[in-house]
Design a protein around this motif. Structure first.
Motif, PDB file in Angstrom:
ATOM      1  N   HIS A 180       0.809  -1.222   0.000  1.00 53.06           N
ATOM      2  CA  HIS A 180       0.000   0.000   0.000  1.00 53.06           C
ATOM      3  C   HIS A 180       0.838   1.266   0.000  1.00 53.06           C
ATOM      4  O   HIS A 180       0.343   2.332  -0.375  1.00 53.06           O
ATOM      5  N   HIS A 215      -3.425   8.367  -5.091  1.00 56.75           N
ATOM      6  CA  HIS A 215      -3.608   6.923  -5.279  1.00 56.75           C
ATOM      7  C   HIS A 215      -3.151   6.081  -4.095  1.00 56.75           C
ATOM      8  O   HIS A 215      -3.201   4.853  -4.164  1.00 56.75           O
ATOM      9  N   LYS A 248      -9.651  -0.496  -4.155  1.00 51.24           N
ATOM     10  CA  LYS A 248     -10.256   0.806  -3.939  1.00 51.24           C
ATOM     11  C   LYS A 248     -11.694   0.632  -3.444  1.00 51.24           C
ATOM     12  O   LYS A 248     -12.353  -0.365  -3.757  1.00 51.24           O
ATOM     13  N   THR A 300       0.963   1.939  -3.770  1.00 53.94           N
ATOM     14  CA  THR A 300      -0.357   2.379  -4.220  1.00 53.94           C
ATOM     15  C   THR A 300      -1.384   1.528  -3.486  1.00 53.94           C
ATOM     16  O   THR A 300      -1.152   0.342  -3.235  1.00 53.94           O
ATOM     17  N   SER A 301      -2.495   2.125  -3.100  1.00 57.47           N
ATOM     18  CA  SER A 301      -3.494   1.380  -2.331  1.00 57.47           C
ATOM     19  C   SER A 301      -4.358   0.515  -3.249  1.00 57.47           C
ATOM     20  O   SER A 301      -4.646   0.871  -4.393  1.00 57.47           O
ATOM     21  N   TRP A 302      -4.744  -0.634  -2.713  1.00 58.15           N
ATOM     22  CA  TRP A 302      -5.604  -1.574  -3.450  1.00 58.15           C
ATOM     23  C   TRP A 302      -6.171  -2.575  -2.454  1.00 58.15           C
ATOM     24  O   TRP A 302      -5.437  -2.995  -1.554  1.00 58.15           O
ATOM     25  N   VAL A 331     -15.231   4.783  -5.290  1.00 55.78           N
ATOM     26  CA  VAL A 331     -14.206   5.342  -6.172  1.00 55.78           C
ATOM     27  C   VAL A 331     -14.383   4.794  -7.581  1.00 55.78           C
ATOM     28  O   VAL A 331     -14.353   5.537  -8.570  1.00 55.78           O
ATOM     29  N   GLY A 338     -12.601   9.072  -3.139  1.00 55.22           N
ATOM     30  CA  GLY A 338     -11.687   8.506  -2.145  1.00 55.22           C
ATOM     31  C   GLY A 338     -11.537   9.411  -0.933  1.00 55.22           C
ATOM     32  O   GLY A 338     -11.527   8.944   0.210  1.00 55.22           O
ATOM     33  N   LEU A 385      -6.918   6.856  -1.564  1.00 56.30           N
ATOM     34  CA  LEU A 385      -7.704   5.761  -2.148  1.00 56.30           C
ATOM     35  C   LEU A 385      -8.225   6.036  -3.550  1.00 56.30           C
ATOM     36  O   LEU A 385      -9.112   5.337  -4.037  1.00 56.30           O
TER      37      LEU A 385
END
Length: 388
Positions: free
Chosen positions: A13, A206, A20, A16-18, A24, A267, A210
């Protein structure tokens, strides 16, 4: 929202966050279907609606960061673009800049460019073994020509949270501006640019906010006029040969990423609804769980703040006798666990941590990470370590 149906345990994370939030994804889709015109470039209803989507996202970010005027927030493709605008747009030939010894290359490389091309002087303030710098150290590094101090709110390798407010307080009345890199803190730590004395704040869309990739931005204090490093169409004052002086147009040449910014706005609304305090508390508990488990294993060294100390949801570690890249590869290929290995675009932080020769494995949690996923990482590292 859970990741239970995915074969991947996602612990990257900090990059990049995942996944979402569904809101979003829905916002991006809605923008593509109904608001995909060019914002600020026409008076027809779709263009007007696209502009409204963009401004609404500015308003949401203003609530989160306590910005008085939403137009003091300009959008960029990512934190790196925002930092380049802030650094190259502010400093002038012969200036002196102070940064920390745990900065990301998104700060270090523009500064090294400025040293080479603009005769700018740069001082990197050393960090302690946990990655922390102090206001006293910053004050000791000041020179008569110091114009800018740059601090990352939280290290993307160590998870260290820097004393931004104390640093800002120490600079009061000196005519020196403070730029904060919030790549790892936006959406996780409370940020009030006015109360904290932040003059410029670079943030990603991102990660903790989020939103989709390709989004981010820069808050610029109303008293600061940056020199734009992109020039072109803005949809305003088109008859003028020079870039408009009005914000945010001055810093947003070209077509904005309307669907991405729509997703970013959604987000931010999710973060505002959940609250940064609750998100931080969860991520801190998960990071402590990982640390506790790894500390039970032989030959594991965890970087950054000690167990029980404040930190963002980043746990970087090295295992004696195991190359970090090999550890990461095995975690991915045999356990379905996604982490990041290497130098994390922050060689300065690795110097502070004493890992320049090896790099490290970085596991980073997010607001949708579960305790079970953390436990599976610990068990996997235990099994891998037993074979070396």
């Amino acid at each position: 929202m859970k990741n239970n149906q995915s074969p991947v345990i996602y612990l990257d994370h900090a990059a990049t966050s995942w996944p979402k939030p569904s809101s979003v994804i829905e916002a991006v889709q809605h923008a593509m279907l109904h608001e995909a015109a060019n914002p600020g470039r026409g008076s027809h209803r779709m263009a007007v609606q696209a502009s409204r989507v963009i401004f609404q996202a500015r308003k949401e970010l203003s609530k989160l960061f306590h910005v008085h005027n939403p137009n003091d927030i300009v959008f960029a493709a990512n934190t790196t673009a925002a930092l380049n605008l802030a650094i190259k747009g502010f400093i002038r030939e012969g200036d002196h800049v102070i940064a920390t010894a745990v900065e990301h290359n998104a700060v270090r490389r523009p500064l090294e460019y400025a040293k080479r091309v603009m005769n700018v002087q740069v001082t990197y303030v050393e960090a302690d073994e946990e990655g922390t710098v102090t206001a006293e150290q910053v004050l000791a590094a000041l020179q008569p020509n110091t114009k800018l101090v740059i601090v990352n709110h939280s290290s993307n390798l160590l998870g260290t949270i820097q004393p931004v407010e104390q640093i800002a307080e120490s600079l009061k009345g000196k005519g020196i501006k403070l730029l904060v890199d919030a790549a790892q803190s936006a959406g996780l730590l409370p940020i009030d640019v006015q109360a904290m004395g932040i003059d410029m704040l670079a943030f990603p869309g991102h990660k903790g906010l989020l939103g989709p990739q390709g989004t981010g931005g820069l808050y610029i204090h109303p008293d600061i006029d940056l020199e734009p490093h992109m020039h072109g169409g803005t949809g305003s004052q088109s008859e003028a040969p020079e870039q408009p002086a009005v914000r945010p147009d001055r810093y947003e040449a070209g077509t904005l990423n309307t669907p991405g910014i729509a997703g970013l706005g959604a987000g931010v609304r999710y973060v505002l609804q959940e609250g940064t305090a609750a998100i931080y508390e969860k991520e801190w508990r998960l990071s402590q769980r990982i640390m506790e488990g790894l500390l039970q294993l032989n030959r594991i060294r965890i970087l950054g703040p000690r167990l029980g100390s404040p930190r963002t949801g980043i746990v970087s570690f090295v295992a004696e006798g195991i190359d970090p890249s090999e550890m990461s590869f095995i975690l991915d290929q045999h356990y379905g666990i996604a982490v990041r290995a290497g130098f994390h675009c922050t060689p300065l932080a690795h110097e502070s941590a004493g890992t320049t020769g090896t790099g490290a494995v970085r596991a980073s949690v997010g607001c949708f990470t579960t305790e079970e996923e953390c436990d599976r990482l610990i068990e996997a590292v235990k099994e891998i370590s037993a074979h070396y």
